[in-house]
Design a protein around this motif. Structure first.
Motif, PDB file in Angstrom:
ATOM      1  N   ALA B  29       0.829  -1.202   0.000  1.00 41.37           N
ATOM      2  CA  ALA B  29       0.000   0.000   0.000  1.00 41.37           C
ATOM      3  C   ALA B  29       0.865   1.253   0.000  1.00 41.37           C
ATOM      4  O   ALA B  29       0.591   2.219  -0.721  1.00 41.37           O
ATOM      5  CB  ALA B  29      -0.915  -0.012   1.216  1.00 41.37           C
ATOM      6  N   ILE B  30       1.912   1.213   0.783  1.00 38.07           N
ATOM      7  CA  ILE B  30       2.767   2.405   0.877  1.00 38.07           C
ATOM      8  C   ILE B  30       3.460   2.671  -0.451  1.00 38.07           C
ATOM      9  O   ILE B  30       3.551   3.810  -0.907  1.00 38.07           O
ATOM     10  CB  ILE B  30       3.797   2.227   2.014  1.00 38.07           C
ATOM     11  CG1 ILE B  30       3.073   2.261   3.365  1.00 38.07           C
ATOM     12  CG2 ILE B  30       4.858   3.310   1.955  1.00 38.07           C
ATOM     13  CD1 ILE B  30       3.903   1.801   4.520  1.00 38.07           C
ATOM     14  N   ALA B  33       1.205   4.200  -2.700  1.00 38.50           N
ATOM     15  CA  ALA B  33       1.000   5.600  -2.334  1.00 38.50           C
ATOM     16  C   ALA B  33       2.215   6.451  -2.674  1.00 38.50           C
ATOM     17  O   ALA B  33       2.214   7.657  -2.434  1.00 38.50           O
ATOM     18  CB  ALA B  33       0.695   5.699  -0.845  1.00 38.50           C
ATOM     19  N   GLN B 323       1.886   7.560  14.526  1.00 33.12           N
ATOM     20  CA  GLN B 323       1.070   8.421  13.655  1.00 33.12           C
ATOM     21  C   GLN B 323       1.804   9.705  13.258  1.00 33.12           C
ATOM     22  O   GLN B 323       1.779  10.111  12.099  1.00 33.12           O
ATOM     23  CB  GLN B 323      -0.224   8.794  14.372  1.00 33.12           C
ATOM     24  CG  GLN B 323      -1.081   7.609  14.698  1.00 33.12           C
ATOM     25  CD  GLN B 323      -2.413   7.639  13.978  1.00 33.12           C
ATOM     26  OE1 GLN B 323      -2.622   8.443  13.094  1.00 33.12           O
ATOM     27  NE2 GLN B 323      -3.302   6.747  14.352  1.00 33.12           N
ATOM     28  N   GLN B 327       3.851  10.801   9.552  1.00 35.43           N
ATOM     29  CA  GLN B 327       3.558  12.019   8.794  1.00 35.43           C
ATOM     30  C   GLN B 327       4.820  12.818   8.545  1.00 35.43           C
ATOM     31  O   GLN B 327       4.971  13.441   7.495  1.00 35.43           O
ATOM     32  CB  GLN B 327       2.531  12.870   9.543  1.00 35.43           C
ATOM     33  CG  GLN B 327       1.171  12.196   9.597  1.00 35.43           C
ATOM     34  CD  GLN B 327       0.131  13.062  10.276  1.00 35.43           C
ATOM     35  OE1 GLN B 327      -0.136  14.181   9.865  1.00 35.43           O
ATOM     36  NE2 GLN B 327      -0.448  12.538  11.350  1.00 35.43           N
ATOM     37  N   ASP B 330       6.229  11.662   5.573  1.00 36.90           N
ATOM     38  CA  ASP B 330       5.335  11.823   4.415  1.00 36.90           C
ATOM     39  C   ASP B 330       4.650  10.528   4.007  1.00 36.90           C
ATOM     40  O   ASP B 330       4.498  10.235   2.824  1.00 36.90           O
ATOM     41  CB  ASP B 330       6.101  12.398   3.216  1.00 36.90           C
ATOM     42  CG  ASP B 330       6.322  13.882   3.396  1.00 36.90           C
ATOM     43  OD1 ASP B 330       5.431  14.533   3.983  1.00 36.90           O
ATOM     44  OD2 ASP B 330       7.389  14.376   3.001  1.00 36.90           O
ATOM     45  N   PRO B 332       1.105   8.301   4.625  1.00 37.26           N
ATOM     46  CA  PRO B 332      -0.232   8.455   5.196  1.00 37.26           C
ATOM     47  C   PRO B 332      -0.353   7.703   6.528  1.00 37.26           C
ATOM     48  O   PRO B 332      -0.028   6.530   6.620  1.00 37.26           O
ATOM     49  CB  PRO B 332      -1.142   7.811   4.145  1.00 37.26           C
ATOM     50  CG  PRO B 332      -0.369   7.841   2.886  1.00 37.26           C
ATOM     51  CD  PRO B 332       1.075   7.778   3.266  1.00 37.26           C
ATOM     52  N   ALA B 333      -0.808   8.406   7.548  1.00 37.86           N
ATOM     53  CA  ALA B 333      -0.857   7.804   8.877  1.00 37.86           C
ATOM     54  C   ALA B 333      -1.900   6.710   8.962  1.00 37.86           C
ATOM     55  O   ALA B 333      -1.897   5.915   9.899  1.00 37.86           O
ATOM     56  CB  ALA B 333      -1.144   8.876   9.922  1.00 37.86           C
ATOM     57  N   SER B 334      -2.787   6.654   7.983  1.00 34.74           N
ATOM     58  CA  SER B 334      -3.836   5.640   8.053  1.00 34.74           C
ATOM     59  C   SER B 334      -3.290   4.230   7.864  1.00 34.74           C
ATOM     60  O   SER B 334      -4.006   3.263   8.102  1.00 34.74           O
ATOM     61  CB  SER B 334      -4.911   5.922   7.013  1.00 34.74           C
ATOM     62  OG  SER B 334      -4.330   6.267   5.795  1.00 34.74           O
ATOM     63  N   VAL B 335      -2.017   4.103   7.440  1.00 33.36           N
ATOM     64  CA  VAL B 335      -1.483   2.744   7.348  1.00 33.36           C
ATOM     65  C   VAL B 335      -1.532   2.072   8.710  1.00 33.36           C
ATOM     66  O   VAL B 335      -1.630   0.854   8.813  1.00 33.36           O
ATOM     67  CB  VAL B 335      -0.021   2.705   6.824  1.00 33.36           C
ATOM     68  CG1 VAL B 335       0.039   3.161   5.404  1.00 33.36           C
ATOM     69  CG2 VAL B 335       0.898   3.484   7.699  1.00 33.36           C
ATOM     70  N   THR B 337      -3.946   2.100  10.931  1.00 30.47           N
ATOM     71  CA  THR B 337      -5.221   1.392  11.076  1.00 30.47           C
ATOM     72  C   THR B 337      -5.248   0.150  10.197  1.00 30.47           C
ATOM     73  O   THR B 337      -5.753  -0.896  10.605  1.00 30.47           O
ATOM     74  CB  THR B 337      -6.383   2.310  10.679  1.00 30.47           C
ATOM     75  OG1 THR B 337      -6.049   3.637  11.067  1.00 30.47           O
ATOM     76  CG2 THR B 337      -7.653   1.882  11.351  1.00 30.47           C
ATOM     77  N   ILE B 338      -4.696   0.290   9.000  1.00 28.62           N
ATOM     78  CA  ILE B 338      -4.706  -0.864   8.105  1.00 28.62           C
ATOM     79  C   ILE B 338      -3.880  -1.996   8.710  1.00 28.62           C
ATOM     80  O   ILE B 338      -4.302  -3.152   8.734  1.00 28.62           O
ATOM     81  CB  ILE B 338      -4.159  -0.479   6.716  1.00 28.62           C
ATOM     82  CG1 ILE B 338      -5.042   0.605   6.103  1.00 28.62           C
ATOM     83  CG2 ILE B 338      -4.104  -1.694   5.817  1.00 28.62           C
ATOM     84  CD1 ILE B 338      -4.645   1.003   4.714  1.00 28.62           C
ATOM     85  N   ALA B 342      -5.311  -5.598   9.660  1.00 32.54           N
ATOM     86  CA  ALA B 342      -4.725  -6.751   8.977  1.00 32.54           C
ATOM     87  C   ALA B 342      -4.129  -7.721   9.981  1.00 32.54           C
ATOM     88  O   ALA B 342      -4.266  -8.939   9.839  1.00 32.54           O
ATOM     89  CB  ALA B 342      -3.659  -6.282   7.986  1.00 32.54           C
TER      90      ALA B 342
END
Ligand SMILES: Nc1ncnc2c1ncn2[C@@H]1O[C@H](COP(=O)(O)OP(=O)(O)OP(=O)(O)O)[C@@H](O)[C@H]1O
Ligand SMILES: Nc1ncnc2c1ncn2[C@@H]1O[C@H](COP(=O)(O)OP(=O)(O)OP(=O)(O)O)[C@@H](O)[C@H]1O
Ligand SMILES: [Mg+2]
Ligand SMILES: [Mg+2]
Lengths: 426, 380, 535, 330
Positions: B29-30, B33, B323, B327, B330, B332-335, B337-338, B342
């Protein structure tokens, strides 16, 4: 054999309810209780709940508990927003369905193939849904992307391009708008029925119609087709189904993926109402949908009633908060009705044996009902307006109350939540 | 027992593979991104580049783990009995506001002050959990729905309490609503001295390392003892494993439901206290919400056992702490939660798979053994 | 195209070298069976011999590790039951495979649904079922919910399920276990008709006289292997049994009476309503109240049941399953609310909790050990604690005394010959018989005054069976009062001092076990012989 | 309270800043409120100010978003401080406590908090007189309304939003004392989903329009979309909030219903704060962005309120001159 009687009973119940509500409306002058506006709003608010509930229904009838509806719904909203702004509402519909279905697929893989506890998998999906969508937003909607140009931000998509058609019933709800005219007379009963009917037929979004149709469709498929029989058998006794050559795994997969798709459709609906994806717009409706389904005894009709109750209370609270005080009056009237029935039962000559000599219990219950009715009536008299905080929880409190009364008649599918493996009889 | 050892090894291996897989998924995912997974990995372990930043980060990490751990415990007590207390969320909120308010109404020596606050929190949480318990026992109301509804009710109720009866003074130009501040004796002493043992600077972050950590540890031990060593714990376990058998053995299922639910709610009541007693000194309208739901994930990841829950809470806290660092890198901090979702999913999948592998190994072993001594001397 | 081809036709089923292993168990080992078409072929063997496993393999529910299957001469390989159904095999399982919340019709058509325009064609299904039912004498109401049916009806539904699919080869796995003799006769009549129509029946039973009565050929399985194929005309039940067990048979036999005059348990006017318990109004005697409920036409699960068990006595309750036995046990245990009086040692315990009843000395061997007797996923010593949480040696104040519990578990393991690696082993790792021995040992260790023994030897192998009987007899001799409930009529007649027959929630007959045969008992149990109703 | 308002950052450009000398010494950190950057609203307005500081003042900038539960607000501030950022800005009144504590821990750094008062010597409170802007919105609504019936939809029933309500109501009443004003909040305080519920906003506004309201003012974040939709469906008008929503909302059919928007210039606040910091200003005081400094006001895109400009200007002048004191509580 009992179906006809049940059906008639339901009709009588609805009629009685309308009469009581109408009476309360006339007494209190709160026309919003049965206005077409309230009914329309209730419908809008009820549909996403009902769709999530349908998702739950499909999964649980096939024996898979789906507490991950919320996460699937979130996926539905995001994908609908993302596809919708680029390719229009139909693409949004398709993408939202697929997004939700993907969540369902994940749940199916975990629970059906790997036998993971259904609750755990659902909780994980509820974590993943918002996480994945936020991530996607951060990647695809960040500053400088074409989406951002079109109005996206991290917390919202651009607006869905194009509109979904709305329809009204000609003559009655549009044009001459006969129902509207009747409604504005405020006559006892007549205006109420007109209001309800007009609310249900005036300027309905096509998707609402579709969503409402899904309820009878679900009933038909699950209770009147071979596929539905097999699906329900997977929730009642998968080993019996297996022994008759039914591919239980496949049934469960189909059911859970469809379940996700339904939740996703609920998300699509939210996106259509808002015109775009907004982060957090599901607001726990996945959970409420699940509650509505349990409330409705794992049946489409009950589910519809549960969502309608929720949507109605919610709509009323948003439209005219002070109307909510009339629920006190409702409560008082219902308690009185209960008392009358109870007294009638106790004094009837052919009363059943256990009521022949009423015990302390009966008296306590009846005294409680009397006090309750009095208190409610008094509350209705003295309280003009509730603090908003209490108004907000009307739907939730109502749900609890109804459950308190009706819960014991509920019956969930027997093998619901059971981890099934082929060839391993329980 | 070699079979047991086999199984344990398999379980650990499975968990490790699951975590690696979760990391791999997030790395993909990263990369998609446009970030670098390596940077992300560095960010997770980047506790700051000054001694002060480091201690602050460590304190943040541990402080986050404390409420998560308590939340996990609260959820687990119910789950062990197959009681799905989804209402931890509402229970801790109501408990927190009541405890914060009661604690602000009087001043006593610190131990008494704090003890009263803790007791009030536990009592209120327990009482709030009693509602769904009684509804289930007397009317058979499914606790999943009732607790979900009660969560919403708790939010509205606490908002009302915060604005009306429990509202405290606030400074001019302040928009945060808050309960009256706790007296100093209500603040739990911090554990900053621990940092000195390790030759680190004490954290300057407000509240430092929350002393409530100790309460959490004690609570964890107590819950472990209660669940694993006492008659009550036995009854909980029996009810969870086999309800009818427990009932036939003399366990009253209704009493057990009430007891477990109230215990769960009582523990839940403490979730908000680390923050209130360690840092804020009051219940405010930006009190941390959502710990009840995270607690479900933590409890399930920790297999409803206190030690497992501790590890799960630390893992979640470790991920959450990054978190900010992410950031800065650079990413996304939402990783975070993922990864959390997971891991929960993959660890349980790994569990199932390893269980099955272990079974198959046993099967093969048995087949070999039984293959040698033929079952029966065929007559006829 | 049917019966006359018998001699020339290829075998309906040929099983060659079938082997199937489970963790720790070889269920089937090199099994060879040939079944001729148009015959009833019986397979016998003791519990756990591997009969069900073999049949599941033949029905595609389990895959054999080794071996081949031929149906009508062609080799087949089944992945799922539907493959087996396709070649005309149908199976009636040992345990009912029915969805309780479905109607009979739904259960029957499931998986082979007639459709019309996308809809489930219930009309044609109903027609077909009624027709099948009529031709085979299998009366059922297609629109009834299965949960409202008795065992006999359920059995018929199971057979209809198979016939509905047009099966030519029927597997019946212990179809008679839950049936009384009269129902068995009816079933056999049906089977003979099916045979006459050219169908092949594979029939499993423990009841050897039944087998000899119906079978055309018999295969004996012992510990997973075929040990003999015999002709029913040439063997006696005794020979067959010895082939099965490989040794002499034990019999349940109570020698001299040890019955005393002291009443241990007295039950009076016990009544349980079907639609939930409503407390009786004050001042109304239980017996009178029961009569009133009956007059109102209320369905009663237990109807004014009264009896007493004396110290040293075994009271046997005979009855077809589902006639109120479970309710009776649960009412005595305090698990289920009931009207009426239960007295233990002279004190009224009707309002006591289950816990208090157990503490007062009621032991309980439940009918379903997996449901009510064990924590399968807990260790043996924890299972020892179950039911004794408040008694020595399991507890020490609020604590569970782990050490003492483990020691006492070891004692039970030794005394009752429970075969297990140790006290920390999980209960699910034990075979059914060993699980049962553990339960018996546990319940005896509380020094009970009164013991409920429900199906104490169900699904237990012969050795364990004898051991359990011995323990029951010894305890009886020591003054224990026992309420014995069993579906095994030999066991009932052999062990009991007194027999009562329960039928539709009422005790309909009090009998002397020394003067009764299983056939007579069956008559009372089915209501064919009216009871003498004594209280 | 609007009065005191202290020193608004001075207009004169301090030497050499806009020449983007890029001395590199100015490192500005900013922590967003929940939702984070890209919310097209409050947070983004703050970011606009920050970005302007980057281009005009040559600042190096770093902005962080909190976790979904907002539990790490304080930690973000500390991480910015530890990474050498100075000044540091917290966006949203929720930061009040955390900024105060962090400021005490880092006395050498300068902090600012949007929407909350200064509570430490090195903290600048960036306040906005929302009630004054809302007053003007009320005046516009009452003047434009033909039915004498208007509405207000608040997202969350918090004190901040109540300021909007109070000003709006006062404004309406100043024009038509007998006007009917419907007020609805979508969620109670503490449940912030009211800012993300366009469907609820739509239902609430629909009711107002059905009852005869012809202009509805919203202060409900993303839920405002629903208000605009209801307005479009009813063929009536709405008033936006925070930014010029007639420009930020991209849907053309919705743009035309937005009669005006109450502007809250968080961007100005942030930028001016940074500029003042560069000029050596110290904290400990509040800066109130009110009508006087155009920190709040009405947007004129679309020209729908051009015809009542005089009336609005008069009202504004009265407020600026102190002739009218707008209440901040309903
Ligand atoms: N799914 C399974 N997993 C593990 N072991 C099994 C399984 N099914 C059966 N067994 C074991 O295989 C052996 C044979 O069992 P099976 O059920 O075939 O016996 P049976 O002859 O039908 O006995 P009964 O007369 O009790 O029905 C038993 O020891 C049983 O415990
Ligand atoms: N589905 C299964 N999975 C694993 N092991 C099983 C399974 N079914 C049976 N077994 C194992 O088979 C053995 C005995 O089981 P089985 O059910 O055949 O016993 P039984 O003697 O027939 O008793 P019961 O009448 O209670 O079924 C045990 O070791 C049990 O663990
Ligand atoms: Mg068996
Ligand atoms: Mg068998």
């Amino acid at each position: 054999m009992t179906r006809v009687r049940k059906y008639h009973l339901a009709l009588i119940g609805v009629a009685a309810l309308i009469v009581v509500v109408s009476l309360v409306r006339v007494l209190t002058g709160f026309d919003d209780l049965t206005s077409s506006g309230t009914v329309g709003a209730a419908l809008i608010l009820a549909v996403p709940i009902a769709l999530a509930g349908l998702g739950g229904l499909w999964a649980e009838r096939a024996g898979v508990v789906n507490i991950g509806l919320e996460g699937m719904m979130v996926l539905g909203t995001w994908f609908a927003g993302w596809a919708g702004y680029q390719w229009g509402p139909w693409a949004a519909l398709a993408a939202g369905l697929i997004g939700g279905a993907l969540g369902g697929l994940l749940h199916a893989i975990a629970t059906v193939t790997f036998g993971v506890d259904h609750i755990i998998s659902g909780v994980a999906i509820n974590l993943l849904g918002p996480g994945i969508t936020r991530f996607l937003s951060e990647v695809l909607y960040k500053e400088g992307t074409p989406a951002a140009e079109a109005g996206a931000g991290i917390t919202s998509s651009p607006a869905v391009s194009g509109d979904t058609p709305t329809i009204s019933l000609p003559l009655l709800s549009s044009g001459p708008d006969l129902l509207g005219k009747l409604e504005s007379t405020h006559w006892f009963l007549v205006a109420d029925v007109a209001g309800v009917l007009r609310g249900l037929t005036h300027q309905m979004n096509l998707l609402v119609v579709l969503a409402v149709l899904l309820l009878p469709l679900t009933f038909f498929v699950l209770w009147h087709t071979a596929f539905g029989l097999r699906l329900r058998s997977a929730g009642e006794n998968p080993w019996a189904a297996e022994s008759l050559g039914v591919n239980v795994y496949r049934i469960k997969y189909v059911a859970v993926v469809l379940s996700g798709a339904f939740a996703g459709l609920g998300g699509v609906f939210l996106v259509f109402v808002s015109d775009k994806y907004v982060e957090g717009q599901t607001q726990g409706r996945g959970f409420i949908g699940l509650a509505a389904m349990i409330f409705g005894n794992w049946r489409p009709g009950g589910l519809a009633a549960g969502s309608a109750l929720f949507g109605y209370a919610n709509g009323l609270q948003l439209r005219s908060a002070q109307t909510v005080t009339t629920f006190f009056l409702f409560g008082a009237v219902l308690l009185l009705a209960y008392l009358v029935l109870q007294v009638h039962r106790l004094t009837a000559p052919d009363r059943p044996a256990e009521l022949a000599a009423p015990g302390v219990r009966q008296y306590v219950v009846m005294a409680g009902a009397v006090v309750g009715a009095a208190v409610l009536f008094w509350l209705w008299l003295v309280i003009d307006e509730l603090p908003n905080d209490f108004v907000f929880i009307t739907p939730h409190v109502l749900t609890l109350l109804v459950l308190l009364i009706a819960s014991q008649r509920l019956r969930m599918p027997k093998a619901d939540g059971v981890s099934y493996r082929r060839g391993e009889q329980h | 027992m070699p079979a047991g050892l086999n199984r344990a090894l398999l379980t650990v291996a499975g968990a490790a593979i699951a975590v690696v897989l979760a990391i791999a998924i997030c790395s993909v995912a990263i990369v998609v991104a446009g970030g670098s997974p390596l940077d992300a990995l560095v960010a997770f372990f980047d506790f700051g580049n000054s001694a002060r930043a480091e201690s602050n980060s460590v304190a943040t990490f541990l402080n986050r783990a404390v409420p998560l751990f308590i939340a996990g415990l609260a959820v687990a007590v119910g789950f062990r009995m197959n009681l799905f207390n989804i209402g931890v969320e509402g229970q801790y909120r109501i408990a927190a506001i009541c405890a914060a308010f009661v604690g602000s109404t009087f001043t006593a020596p610190a131990p008494i002050q704090i003890a009263v606050i803790i007791l009030v929190a536990a009592a209120v949480g327990g009482l709030y959990a009693l509602i769904p318990a009684v509804m289930k026992v007397t009317r058979g109301v499914n606790e999943v729905i009732s607790t979900i509804m009660l969560n919403y009710i708790a939010i509205a109720l606490s908002a009302y309490l915060l604005r009306e009866p429990f509202a405290g003074e606030r400074a001019e130009g302040q928009l945060n609503t808050t309960t009256p501040p706790l007296p100093d004796s209500g603040m739990f002493p911090d554990l900053n001295f621990v940092f000195e043992w390790f030759g680190m600077l004490p954290p300057t972050r407000n509240g430092g390392l929350w002393g409530f950590l100790l309460v959490a540890v004690v609570l964890g031990v107590v819950i472990w003892v209660v669940l694993e060593r006492t008659r009550f714990g036995f009854n909980v376990k029996a009810s969870g494993l086999n309800g009818p058998a427990a009932q036939a053995s003399g366990v009253n299922p209704k009493k057990m439901i009430i007891a477990a639910m109230v215990l769960s709610g009582g523990i839940a009541g403490l979730i908000g206290l680390p923050e209130i007693l360690g840092d804020r000194g009051a219940y405010t309208n930006n009190f941390t919400a959502g710990l009840g739901f995270l607690g479900i994930a933590v409890a399930l990841l920790g297999r409803n056992k206190p030690v497992g829950i501790a590890f799960a809470a630390l893992l979640f806290a470790f991920l959450d702490r990054a978190q900010g660092a992410l950031q800065f890198a650079d990413i996304p901090a939402s990783v975070v939660t993922i990864i959390q979702g997971a891991i929960v999913l993959l660890v349980v999948v790994a569990n199932e798979v390893t269980n099955r592998i272990a079974l198959r190994i046993e099967e093969r072993r048995a087949a070999q053994q039984l293959g040698r001594n033929t079952p029966v001397e065929v007559a006829a | 195209m049917s019966a006359d081809t018998l001699a020339t036709a290829r075998p309906a089923v040929e099983l060659e070298g079938i082997t199937k292993r489970f963790p720790g168990v070889v269920a089937n080992h090199d099994i060879r069976i040939t079944v001729q078409p148009g015959t009833v072929h019986a397979i016998v063997g003791e519990n756990g011999a591997g009969k069900s496993t073999l049949m599941k393999i033949l029905y595609g529910m389990q895959k054999p590790d080794e071996g081949t299957i031929k149906v009508n001469g062609t080799e087949v390989s089944f992945r799922t039951p539907s493959d087996a159904i396709d070649v005309g095999i149908g199976m009636v399982h040992q345990h009912f495979m029915l969805a309780d919340n479905f109607t009979v019709l739904e259960n029957i058509v499931l998986g082979a649904e007639p459709k019309r325009a996308g809809r489930l064609d219930t009309a044609s299904a109903r027609r077909r079922i009624t027709e099948l039912a009529a031709t085979h004498g299998l009366r059922v109401d297609p629109d009834k919910l299965v949960e409202d049916l008795g065992v006999g009806d359920r059995q018929r539904v199971e057979i209809l399920k198979v016939l509905y699919r047009g099966a030519r080869i029927l597997i019946l796995d212990e179809p008679t276990a839950v049936l009384v003799p009269q129902e068995v006769d009816e079933l056999f009549q049906n089977l003979r008709e099916l045979k006459a129509e050219g169908l092949t029946v594979i029939f499993i039973s423990h009841k050897l006289d039944e087998v000899l009565g119906i079978a055309d050929a018999i295969t004996v399985i012992r510990r997973g292997t075929t040990v003999a194929s015999v002709d029913p005309r040439e063997v006696t039940a005794r020979q067959l049994a010895e082939l099965m067990v490989g040794s002499e048979l034990p019999t349940p036999e109570t020698r001299e009476s040890t019955v005393t005059d002291t009443v241990a348990l007295q039950v009076s006017h016990l009544t349980v309503e079907a639609d939930g318990h409503h407390p009786a109004p004050k001042g109304v005697a239980a017996g009178e109240y029961a009569a009133r409920l009956r007059d109102e036409g209320k369905r009663l699960l237990l109807d004014d049941v009264s009896f007493q068990v004396r110290k040293g006595e075994i009271l046997g309750i005979a009855g077809v399953e589902g006639n109120g036995q479970s309710e009776l046990i649960e009412a005595i245990m305090g698990i289920r609310a009931a009207h009426g009086l239960v007295e233990l040692d002279g004190s009224d315990i009707s309002s006591w909790s289950t816990l208090r009843r157990r503490e007062a000395g009621i032991g309980y061997i439940p009918e379903d050990r997996h449901r009510q007797g064990l924590l399968l996923e807990a260790s043996l010593w924890e299972n020892r604690v179950l039911g004794h949480q408040t008694r020595k040696p399991a507890h020490k104040g609020v604590w569970v005394d782990r050490k003492a519990s483990k020691a006492d578990t070891q004692r039970i393991i030794d005394a009752y010959d429970v075969r297990t690696p140790g006290v920390d082993t999980m209960a699910l790792a034990l075979s059914g018989g060993n699980q049962q021995k553990l339960i018996v040992g546990r319940e005896m260790s509380g020094e009970p005054v009164f013991l409920i023994a429900a199906h104490p030897t169900r699904g237990v192998d012969v050795g364990a069976q004898a051991a359990i009987w011995d323990h029951l007899r010894d305890a009886r001799a020591a003054g224990l009062a026992v309420l014995l409930i069993s579906a095994d009529l030999d066991e009932l007649i052999g062990l009991s001092d007194t027999l009562q027959v329960i039928y539709r929630g009422r005790l309909v007959a009090g009998l002397d076990p020394r003067e009764i045969t299983p056939e007579q008992l069956g008559g009372y149990m089915t209501g064919a012989i009216a009871g003498n109703e004594e209280t | 309270g609007g009065g005191g308002g202290g020193t608004t950052a001075s207009e004169e450009p301090t030497g050499g800043t806009s020449s983007a000398a890029g001395t590199g010494s100015l490192k500005v950190g900013l922590a967003f409120d929940v939702g984070g950057r890209g919310d097209k609203s409050f947070n983004d307005a703050a970011y606009t100010g920050l970005e302007r500081a980057k281009t005009e003042l040559g600042a190096e900038i770093k902005e962080l978003s909190p976790s979904a539960d907002g539990s790490n607000r304080g930690d973000l501030l500390r991480q910015l401080a530890d990474a050498g950022y100075n000044p540091i800005i917290g966006v949203g009144f929720a930061y009040a406590e955390d900024v105060k504590k962090t400021a005490e821990e880092y006395p050498d750094l300068q902090f600012a908090v949007v929407d909350s008062a200064s509570n430490a010597p090195n903290v600048t409170g960036l306040l906005f007189a929302e009630e004054q802007g809302s007053y003007l919105a009320g005046v516009a609504a009452a003047t434009k309304s033909e039915s004498g019936h208007v509405g207000f939809v608040g997202g969350v029933e918090s004190d901040l939003i109540k300021k909007f309500e109070a000003g709006f109501v006062a404004g309406v009443k100043s024009v038509k004392s007998d006007a009917k004003i419907d007020v609805t909040y979508l969620t109670p305080d503490g449940d912030f989903s009211g800012f993300k519920a366009p469907d609820k906003g739509k239902v609430a506004a629909e009711k107002m329009y059905q009852d005869g309201a012809d202009i509805v003012y919203h202060a409900s974040g993303d839920s405002g979309l629903g208000v605009f939709q209801a307005a479009a469906a009813a063929g009536k008008k709405a008033i936006g909030v925070d930014s010029d929503q007639r420009q930020t909302v991209k849907e053309t059919d919705l743009q035309s219903v937005i009669m005006t928007s109450m502007l809250k210039r968080v961007d100005v606040g942030v930028f001016e704060f940074i500029k003042a910091f560069q000029g050596g200003a110290k904290g400990g005081t509040n800066v109130t962005y009110d009508l006087k400094v155009d920190g709040v006001g009405l947007s004129t895109t679309g020209g729908e309120i051009d015809d009542i400009k005089d009336k609005l200007d008069a009202a504004k002048k009265d407020i600026v001159d102190g002739k009218i004191t707008v209440p901040a509580k309903p």
